[in-house]
Design a protein around this motif. Structure first.
Motif, PDB file in Angstrom:
ATOM      1  N   ARG A 148       0.773  -1.184   0.072  1.00 28.17           N
ATOM      2  CA  ARG A 148      -0.041  -0.138   0.004  1.00 28.17           C
ATOM      3  C   ARG A 148       0.717   1.262  -0.130  1.00 28.17           C
ATOM      4  O   ARG A 148       0.329   2.438   0.000  1.00 28.17           O
ATOM      5  N   THR A 149       2.077   1.131   0.084  1.00 30.42           N
ATOM      6  CA  THR A 149       3.009   2.254   0.136  1.00 30.42           C
ATOM      7  C   THR A 149       2.973   2.913  -1.301  1.00 30.42           C
ATOM      8  O   THR A 149       3.068   2.404  -2.237  1.00 30.42           O
ATOM      9  N   ILE A 150       2.961   4.318  -1.082  1.00 31.97           N
ATOM     10  CA  ILE A 150       2.875   5.179  -2.332  1.00 31.97           C
ATOM     11  C   ILE A 150       4.527   5.388  -2.748  1.00 31.97           C
ATOM     12  O   ILE A 150       5.250   5.738  -2.195  1.00 31.97           O
ATOM     13  N   ILE A 151       4.796   5.111  -4.078  1.00 32.97           N
ATOM     14  CA  ILE A 151       6.006   5.170  -4.534  1.00 32.97           C
ATOM     15  C   ILE A 151       6.372   6.224  -5.481  1.00 32.97           C
ATOM     16  O   ILE A 151       5.699   6.289  -6.327  1.00 32.97           O
ATOM     17  N   ASP A 209       4.070   5.088  -8.616  1.00 31.70           N
ATOM     18  CA  ASP A 209       2.610   5.527  -8.541  1.00 31.70           C
ATOM     19  C   ASP A 209       2.825   7.112  -8.977  1.00 31.70           C
ATOM     20  O   ASP A 209       1.756   7.727  -9.552  1.00 31.70           O
ATOM     21  N   ILE A 210       3.812   7.849  -8.872  1.00 34.66           N
ATOM     22  CA  ILE A 210       4.018   9.372  -9.119  1.00 34.66           C
ATOM     23  C   ILE A 210       5.345   9.960  -9.080  1.00 34.66           C
ATOM     24  O   ILE A 210       6.258   9.151  -8.659  1.00 34.66           O
ATOM     25  N   ILE A 211       5.486  10.603 -10.335  1.00 35.87           N
ATOM     26  CA  ILE A 211       6.933  11.203 -10.658  1.00 35.87           C
ATOM     27  C   ILE A 211       6.703  12.777 -10.654  1.00 35.87           C
ATOM     28  O   ILE A 211       5.390  13.266 -11.023  1.00 35.87           O
ATOM     29  N   ALA A 231       3.152  13.582 -12.540  1.00 34.86           N
ATOM     30  CA  ALA A 231       2.373  12.749 -13.349  1.00 34.86           C
ATOM     31  C   ALA A 231       2.275  11.621 -12.513  1.00 34.86           C
ATOM     32  O   ALA A 231       2.996  11.083 -11.724  1.00 34.86           O
ATOM     33  N   GLY A 232       1.294  10.648 -12.651  1.00 30.36           N
ATOM     34  CA  GLY A 232       1.082   9.439 -12.147  1.00 30.36           C
ATOM     35  C   GLY A 232      -0.325   9.022 -11.774  1.00 30.36           C
ATOM     36  O   GLY A 232      -1.465   9.342 -12.786  1.00 30.36           O
ATOM     37  N   ARG A 233      -0.665   8.274 -10.861  1.00 29.00           N
ATOM     38  CA  ARG A 233      -2.130   8.083 -10.504  1.00 29.00           C
ATOM     39  C   ARG A 233      -2.802   9.112 -10.134  1.00 29.00           C
ATOM     40  O   ARG A 233      -2.525  10.067  -9.658  1.00 29.00           O
TER      41      ARG A 233
END
Length: 426
Positions: free
Chosen positions: A205-208, A229-231, A251-253
């Motif tokens: 569940r960790t956001i990366i 998940d996000i950059i 950008a990402g989820r």
């Protein structure tokens, strides 16, 4: 012909020109690799623009609140397609890569959450954002915890220690793709993918989040494709193509990007507001030019690596290594070598070529930093530039060049300055 002109008109010594021309001739295979990657990425950008039916009507500007800005919406859709993301936030109001990263961090972390860096210390300016260096308004002041796992002695991920740290189920993991001001390898997308797989196994569940600064278009894939998940990144680096005067992206989820947008604007407003201020055409053209501009930077970096390696200096990466960012680190070892190198880069600049950069305090940095870069856009590191924190072991970080010829010329000027100062012998 470049070297002939440099010697006849710009006071470069014949000895340096001959030395550099021989090195460049030995690097044809590496330059070809850079061209092939640029061609692939150019096609990828073109496909995204065509799929989004980009039109000249999208270049109309908006002011005030920026409601219903079709150009902004089209550009963000293009970015999402290029980076294989669900959504993107592309805004001139994001002033730097640090600002874009801060929006993503503050937007997605809450008091009591933990942020984990599995790749050692982050870039200097993020230390203030996180609160590693005490700063008013940092994540630490808002009750966000921070932990980091150091890299192994050979610069690899310490997987046992990372797995142990992940047992706390941190809310977010941040991975810095580029080396920053560290003497380590920058991480390829494939390496980031392997680390992400480890994180997903131990803490699903960790956001990366991946700090993508300096990395866009250096490879043929990006961190979202590796499972991030996000950059986030900056337009005065790679994706601006050297023509965008400012701005950044996240950008990402979709839900994570929207939380970053709400940090940039305000809760309840998010990505629905934000005037383009007449910059949509430039932002769009910048991302179109970016693959070729990045290729030019890579050619200069490769030339710098081979040049200084042959002179006995440690370089990272080597000229033939797989590259994942535009930054070339050269361990010069002495402060006078760093200053001479940076003076040479400044002499090669189209703007302020007559000034002599010196180390000075910079906002967000813990040490004095010398920054060379006579750039058309202030602080643009996709343009020819070099910078170094003035601390042992005195490493200079060289990057940029709007054209391959200018990036190569920067290396020539830097070497010439070292030779004329009596610090290097050929």
């Amino acid at each position: 012909m470049l070297y002939d002109y440099l010697t006849s008109h710009l006071n470069i010594s014949q000895e340096v020109a001959i030395f550099m021309e021989r090195i460049e001739n030995s690097l044809a295979a590496e330059f070809k690799k850079a061209d092939q990657i640029a061609e692939y990425n150019q096609a990828k950008v073109l496909a995204a623009m065509q799929a989004c039916r980009l039109s000249d009507t999208h270049f109309n500007d908006s002011t005030g609140y920026g409601y219903n800005d079709e150009g902004r919406e089209a550009l963000e859709e293009i970015f999402a397609k290029i980076f294989k993301a669900e959504a993107a936030l592309v805004r001139p109001q994001l002033i730097s890569g640090t600002h874009a990263l801060a929006a993503a961090l503050f937007g997605n972390l809450r008091p009591g959450d933990t942020l984990l860096s599995p790749v050692g210390s982050p870039y200097d300016t993020l230390e203030s954002v996180i609160g590693i260096r005490p700063t008013s308004g940092s994540l630490k002041e808002y009750g966000v915890n921070y932990a980091q796992v150091e890299l192994t002695a050979d610069g690899n991920f310490d997987l046992p220690a990372i797995k142990a740290a992940l047992q706390t189920q941190p809310k977010m993991v941040t991975i810095q793709r580029s080396k920053g001001y560290s003497w380590r390898r920058s991480f390829t997308v494939a390496e980031i993918k392997s680390l992400i797989q480890c994180i997903r196994t131990e803490s699903p569940r960790t956001i990366i989040m991946v700090d993508n600064c300096y990395g866009e278009f250096v490879e043929t894939s990006e961190p979202i494709e590796a499972g991030a998940d996000i950059i986030a990144g900056s337009f005065i680096k790679n994706p601006g193509g050297g023509i965008v005067p400012g701005g950044g992206y996240v950008a990402g989820r979709a839900e994570l990007v929207e939380r970053a947008a709400e940090r940039l604007t305000a809760p309840g407003l998010g990505s629905a507001v934000g005037p383009s201020l007449g910059m949509t055409r430039t932002l769009t053209q910048g991302i179109f030019l970016a693959p070729q501009t990045v290729s030019s930077c890579i050619k200069g970096a490769v030339l710098a690596a081979e040049t200084f390696n042959r002179l006995g200096f440690d370089v990272l990466p080597s000229a033939t290594a797989t590259r994942t960012d535009i930054v070339q680190a050269v361990k010069l070892g002495q402060p006078q070598h760093v200053l001479a190198f940076c003076h040479g880069i400044q002499k090669a600049a189209p703007v302020d070529s007559y000034v002599k950069p010196e180390a000075a305090p910079m906002p967000g940095y813990g040490d004095g930093v010398v920054m060379a870069g006579g750039t058309f856009i202030q602080g643009s590191s996709i343009e020819l530039s070099a910078d170094a924190p003035m601390r042992p072991p005195y490493i200079v970080y060289f990057q940029g060049g709007l054209t391959a010829a200018h990036s190569k010329a920067g290396v020539v000027f830097a070497l010439d300055e070292l030779v004329k100062a009596g610090l290097v012998s050929l």
